[in-house]
Design an enzyme around this catalytic site. Sequence first.
Site, mmCIF file in Angstrom:
data_model
loop_
_atom_site.group_PDB
_atom_site.id
_atom_site.type_symbol
_atom_site.label_atom_id
_atom_site.label_comp_id
_atom_site.label_asym_id
_atom_site.label_seq_id
_atom_site.Cartn_x
_atom_site.Cartn_y
_atom_site.Cartn_z
ATOM 1 N N LYS A 140 1.355 -1.569 0.298
ATOM 2 C CA LYS A 140 0.140 -0.111 0.389
ATOM 3 C C LYS A 140 0.884 0.766 -0.386
ATOM 4 O O LYS A 140 1.848 1.528 1.231
ATOM 5 C CB LYS A 140 -0.997 -0.226 1.019
ATOM 6 C CG LYS A 140 -2.099 1.069 1.084
ATOM 7 C CD LYS A 140 -3.374 0.996 2.724
ATOM 8 C CE LYS A 140 -3.732 2.158 2.950
ATOM 9 N NZ LYS A 140 -4.574 1.706 3.716
ATOM 10 N N SER A 180 -9.610 1.895 2.853
ATOM 11 C CA SER A 180 -8.700 2.555 2.121
ATOM 12 C C SER A 180 -8.006 1.854 0.677
ATOM 13 O O SER A 180 -7.170 2.238 -0.037
ATOM 14 C CB SER A 180 -8.599 4.211 2.983
ATOM 15 O OG SER A 180 -7.248 2.583 3.198
ATOM 16 N N SER A 191 -10.419 -0.354 7.040
ATOM 17 C CA SER A 191 -9.257 -0.432 5.949
ATOM 18 C C SER A 191 -8.584 -1.303 4.897
ATOM 19 O O SER A 191 -8.501 -1.782 4.179
ATOM 20 C CB SER A 191 -8.471 0.912 6.199
ATOM 21 O OG SER A 191 -9.020 1.754 5.945
#
EC number: 6.3.5.7
Length: 488
Positions: free
Chosen positions: A77, A152, A176
């Site tokens: 990420k 997210s 997330s």
Amino acid sequence: MSFNHHTIEELHELLVAKDISAVELTKATLEDIKAREEAVGSFITIAEEAALKQAAALDAKGIDPDNVMSGIPLAVKDNISTKGILTTAASKMLYNYEPIFDATAVANAYDKDMIIIGKTNMDEFAMGGSTETSYFKKTKNAWDRSRVPGGSSGGSATAVASGQVRLSLGSDTGGSIRQPAAFNGVVGLKPTYGAVSRYGLIAFGSSLDQIGPFAPTVRENAQLLTVIAGSDRKDSTSAPVQIADYTSKIGQDIKGMKIALPKEYLGEGIDPKIKETVLAAAKHFEKLGAIIEEVSLPHSKYGVAVYYIIASSEASSNLQRFDGIRYGFRAADAKSLEDIYVKTRSQGFGDEVKRRIMLGTFSLSSGYYDAYFKKAGQVRTLIIQDFEKVFADYDLILGPTAPTAAFELDTLNHDPVAMYLADLLTIPVNLAGLPAISIPAGFADGLPVGLQLIGPKYSEEVIYQAAAAFEATTDYHKQQPMIFGGDS
């Protein structure tokens, strides 16, 4: 040739036997990424040159037969620092930022000879639940490209679900990892707070953030957690707990395991089809020998309100460092130092980030601190106590990961409150610092439904044990979207 249907252990056998090389596996993974990237948009940066260089060096050194992760590609990420590879947090503010150090989780992956293949798309500074607030692109759901992947960590979830990579890392502040795992039909785990070092993670909510793994199966998820977890002197919130192998209980039966089903997790706001799927999963656990009983978590209904005060307050403090002076974006038309600050932050941050900075600044301001931030902390304690009472009598808690399946693109991104409520089942776990996993548990109108298993602190091995028992006796994890090569 694609290797995306092979498990990590199968890939390891091929690498050790020299049926494939690390370079060949890396090239095949890069081809899988590129073939699907236009459709789903999982990546911000594809680190092709660095990955191939690393793979070539590994081939020269030789694959370690005792290290199952040796030569395995990993997507990361884009709020997790990678030395020499762009780390943008999906923000204009950091559009050109290359860290000079690796996050500890990344360093641990390198230590196991994993290949960092690229950086995945996300909501800007991890603030969002749909991966629509990214400065660069909107990622799309692997099962239905008209729908969101969740957030997210949406890019990390779709990268695994679409067959671009086998493993990825995300971060979880209020759901997330778990929510996008549920929306894309993969396995995502949020570890106990402190179990994985936050050093090198671009901070959003410092008392809530945790790095965690995505994978297609429970075992592979546990194998990746074993790599990244552990105590770290560089992180003052790191826990002095070391688990040698998170796969140790996988394969053990769950007869007699007591699992709680909170009535609040199946109440108002939960899609009836989600509720039906979760109740069916509960019955399946009973068939496996577990004891399922209804309990109450009375203060969980305040979780969203508490979370958005605490997380936004911490974000307003953490994001003060982005000012256009030291690194990242700087407004070109500024005429003074104050002008640099104002224009850089106004132009560099997106709307959702600015909204949360303002909310946090208000909550911490003189005259409102006691009414909002202090009160939120007190209610957080009540939420923690609710969990402690349940875990005095039960091994795990079971419930849905999200109140709905994946929603359509551009439907909630203009309605902040509705977007925030999408995390109402995951947020209490972060407030209490607990570990929780989302595993595939069925489908609603052709879209994946995630089942959430929550445990007391440092119970990841037990969570994996129960999750693996469910997975071994169902086939939801084997069903794949068309983009991967499945039938749906």
